[in-house]
Write an enzyme that holds these catalytic residues in place. Structure first.
Site, PDB file in Angstrom:
ATOM      1  N   THR A   1     -30.291  60.598  81.173  1.00 39.52           N
ATOM      2  CA  THR A   1     -31.128  61.218  82.200  1.00 39.52           C
ATOM      3  C   THR A   1     -30.583  62.579  82.609  1.00 39.52           C
ATOM      4  O   THR A   1     -31.331  63.566  82.699  1.00 39.52           O
ATOM      5  CB  THR A   1     -31.242  60.299  83.425  1.00 39.52           C
ATOM      6  OG1 THR A   1     -31.987  59.128  83.064  1.00 39.52           O
ATOM      7  CG2 THR A   1     -31.956  61.001  84.571  1.00 39.52           C
TER       8      THR A   1
ATOM      9  N   ASN B   1     -39.039  54.758  73.359  1.00 35.78           N
ATOM     10  CA  ASN B   1     -38.321  53.615  73.925  1.00 35.78           C
ATOM     11  C   ASN B   1     -39.200  52.387  74.111  1.00 35.78           C
ATOM     12  O   ASN B   1     -38.711  51.259  74.150  1.00 35.78           O
ATOM     13  CB  ASN B   1     -37.704  54.002  75.273  1.00 35.78           C
ATOM     14  CG  ASN B   1     -38.700  54.614  76.222  1.00 35.78           C
ATOM     15  OD1 ASN B   1     -39.295  55.653  75.928  1.00 35.78           O
ATOM     16  ND2 ASN B   1     -38.895  53.992  77.377  1.00 35.78           N
TER      17      ASN B   1
ATOM     18  N   GLN C   1     -32.966  56.697  71.979  1.00 37.53           N
ATOM     19  CA  GLN C   1     -33.303  55.430  71.342  1.00 37.53           C
ATOM     20  C   GLN C   1     -33.088  55.446  69.837  1.00 37.53           C
ATOM     21  O   GLN C   1     -32.879  54.406  69.221  1.00 37.53           O
ATOM     22  CB  GLN C   1     -34.757  55.051  71.649  1.00 37.53           C
ATOM     23  CG  GLN C   1     -35.014  54.645  73.085  1.00 37.53           C
ATOM     24  CD  GLN C   1     -34.298  53.364  73.477  1.00 37.53           C
ATOM     25  OE1 GLN C   1     -33.824  52.597  72.637  1.00 37.53           O
ATOM     26  NE2 GLN C   1     -34.216  53.120  74.779  1.00 37.53           N
TER      27      GLN C   1
ATOM     28  N   SER D   1     -27.131  58.761  74.567  1.00 37.93           N
ATOM     29  CA  SER D   1     -26.628  57.913  75.651  1.00 37.93           C
ATOM     30  C   SER D   1     -25.774  56.805  75.062  1.00 37.93           C
ATOM     31  O   SER D   1     -26.192  56.128  74.113  1.00 37.93           O
ATOM     32  CB  SER D   1     -27.790  57.312  76.449  1.00 37.93           C
ATOM     33  OG  SER D   1     -27.314  56.492  77.495  1.00 37.93           O
ATOM     34  N   ALA D   2     -24.588  56.604  75.614  1.00 40.63           N
ATOM     35  CA  ALA D   2     -23.638  55.647  75.042  1.00 40.63           C
ATOM     36  C   ALA D   2     -24.124  54.211  75.099  1.00 40.63           C
ATOM     37  O   ALA D   2     -23.948  53.444  74.149  1.00 40.63           O
ATOM     38  CB  ALA D   2     -22.293  55.767  75.757  1.00 40.63           C
ATOM     39  N   HIS D   3     -24.738  53.822  76.205  1.00 36.09           N
ATOM     40  CA  HIS D   3     -25.033  52.397  76.379  1.00 36.09           C
ATOM     41  C   HIS D   3     -26.178  51.899  75.513  1.00 36.09           C
ATOM     42  O   HIS D   3     -26.415  50.698  75.416  1.00 36.09           O
ATOM     43  CB  HIS D   3     -25.273  52.059  77.855  1.00 36.09           C
ATOM     44  CG  HIS D   3     -26.607  52.458  78.401  1.00 36.09           C
ATOM     45  ND1 HIS D   3     -27.610  51.553  78.640  1.00 36.09           N
ATOM     46  CD2 HIS D   3     -27.094  53.660  78.778  1.00 36.09           C
ATOM     47  CE1 HIS D   3     -28.659  52.176  79.152  1.00 36.09           C
ATOM     48  NE2 HIS D   3     -28.360  53.468  79.239  1.00 36.09           N
TER      49      HIS D   3
ATOM     50  N   THR E   1     -14.816  66.426  86.748  1.00 34.08           N
ATOM     51  CA  THR E   1     -13.829  65.777  85.891  1.00 34.08           C
ATOM     52  C   THR E   1     -14.502  64.811  84.929  1.00 34.08           C
ATOM     53  O   THR E   1     -15.322  63.987  85.328  1.00 34.08           O
ATOM     54  CB  THR E   1     -12.799  65.014  86.742  1.00 34.08           C
ATOM     55  OG1 THR E   1     -12.165  65.933  87.633  1.00 34.08           O
ATOM     56  CG2 THR E   1     -11.760  64.342  85.862  1.00 34.08           C
TER      57      THR E   1
ATOM     58  N   CYS F   1     -36.088  51.700  82.866  1.00 33.45           N
ATOM     59  CA  CYS F   1     -35.860  52.703  83.911  1.00 33.45           C
ATOM     60  C   CYS F   1     -37.025  52.781  84.882  1.00 33.45           C
ATOM     61  O   CYS F   1     -36.957  53.466  85.891  1.00 33.45           O
ATOM     62  CB  CYS F   1     -35.633  54.079  83.281  1.00 33.45           C
ATOM     63  SG  CYS F   1     -34.195  54.117  82.191  1.00 33.45           S
TER      64      CYS F   1
END
Length: 379
Positions: A71, A139, A167, A187-189, A225, A312
């Site tokens: 996002t 998605n 996706q 996106s990692a997840h 960071t 989402c």
């Protein structure tokens, strides 16, 4: 009761190797911006991950901007491009549509693909500096968009191109140069990495205006960071996704068999995007006269996790904007669920889903008045 997770497009179960990497990274002391040894150790984890994420899409490590997720990456692309005219596909993720609520929406064809002829007309209508945002894999339906073809049209009009590949990553080969896009979101997840970390990968020479200011991190493109443990997990997930791409693509055979059995049970059910190229893991199917929410809850009670539309957008009551853009009626769009497979899926998941879906269909069709089968019977 045996559980069957079939909602990978919402989030993939985190891979054991990723858990190990994140756990190890959490024990690393140091801010990656610090110049002492502790800081350099943390920096090494971030830069190793940056190289892995870049390799997943054929990019350069220096062009990877780590973010808090897909996002944020989409928001950076649309708001940081400096282009005053924005065009987005009508079936884009809400993180694109809501980041640019005034953007021109490019229609979809009935099969879910972008209307390239209409795109050409829209781009030709103005000479103002513009950005086009087109996702690679949808998605909700899994439909693969003709991104490189859209990019070729955009180039003829001097238009920048952003691609949301969240996706598609790990499910099909990715090459930012072959797609010919300026920016690409990950996106990692979605690939078995940790939640809360993503990336915007840039083509060489692309510059952005940062949304977050206050530090020089990420080559001054995203202050704050870095999420060291998240980045480390992302890197491992990217390596595994690239190594296991053939296995991911083989999910199409299970997906197709599931759709065949559903169609036998209910010939009136619609499978969206079936006529187009799709991601190998995704099915979007209707159950006539049965609301998606009812299906999701009934299947959940049977130990099967699926979803209605985008995770989402949980809680929304309006029909899917993706299916509506494909020409679906409000009723059909409201009766559609999404089933998505992934790295830990097994053949037993398909069998369990078809069995539970069939039982639910017959109950609502009035052909079976017996009580619902105990959840433990679904295996």
């Amino acid at each position: 009761m045996q559980q069957h997770y079939m909602d990978f497009n919402a989030t993939a179960p985190i891979r054991p190797e990723v858990i190990e990497a994140v756990t190890k990274a959490l024990s690393t002391v140091g801010n990656p911006s610090s110049v002492h040894g502790f800081g350099r150790s943390a920096r090494r984890l971030v830069e190793d991950a940056r190289r892995s994420v870049a390799a997943l899409v054929g990019g350069r490590s220096q062009d990877v901007v780590f973010t808090s997720g897909g996002t944020e990456a989409n928001n950076i692309a649309l708001k940081g491009s400096g282009r005053e005219r924005l065009l987005v596909g009508a079936g884009e993720h809400d993180s694109v549509l809501q980041a640019a609520p005034d953007a021109i929406r490019v229609p979809l064809n009935a099969d879910g693909t972008l209307d390239l002829e209409r795109l050409e007309h829209l781009l030709a209508a103005s000479a103002a500096p513009a950005l086009l945002s087109v996702m690679l894999g949808n998605n909700e339906t899994g439909v693969i968009q003709p991104v490189s073809e859209a990019a070729a049209i955009a180039r003829r009009h001097g238009v920048m191109v952003h691609c949301d590949a969240v996706q598609a990553a790990g499910k099909m080969p990715l090459d930012i140069a072959a797609l010919d896009v300026d920016m690409l979101t990950l996106s990692a997840h979605k690939i078995g990495g940790p939640q809360g970390v993503g990336a915007l990968v840039l083509a060489p020479g692309v510059e952005l205006k940062p949304l977050l200011r206050g530090g020089g991190q990420e080559r001054r493109r995203r202050a704050g960071t870095e999420n060291v443990a998240g980045c480390a997990g992302f890197g491992v997930a990217a390596d595994l996704a690239a190594a296991q791409l053939t296995k991911a693509q083989s999910l199409a055979s299970w997906r197709d068999e599931m759709e065949r059995k559903i169609s036998v049970v209910s010939p009136a059910s619609k499978i969206y995007g079936q006529e187009a190229l799709r991601l190998p893991n995704t099915t979007c199917v209707t159950m006539p006269d049965v609301a998606a929410e009812t299906q999701v809850m009934a299947l959940d009670l049977a130990g099967i996790a699926v979803s209605s539309g985008s995770a989402c957008s949980s809680g929304k009551v309006q029909p899917s904007h993706v299916l509506k853009a494909m020409g679906a009626s409000d009723e059909d769009a409201a009766n559609a669920i999404r089933i998505s497979l992934g790295w830990s899926s097994e053949a037993e998941d398909i069998e369990a889903f078809v069995k539970a879906w069939t039982a639910l269909f017959h109950r609502h069709a009035g052909r079976d008045t017996s009580p619902a089968a105990p959840a433990s019977s679904v295996a």
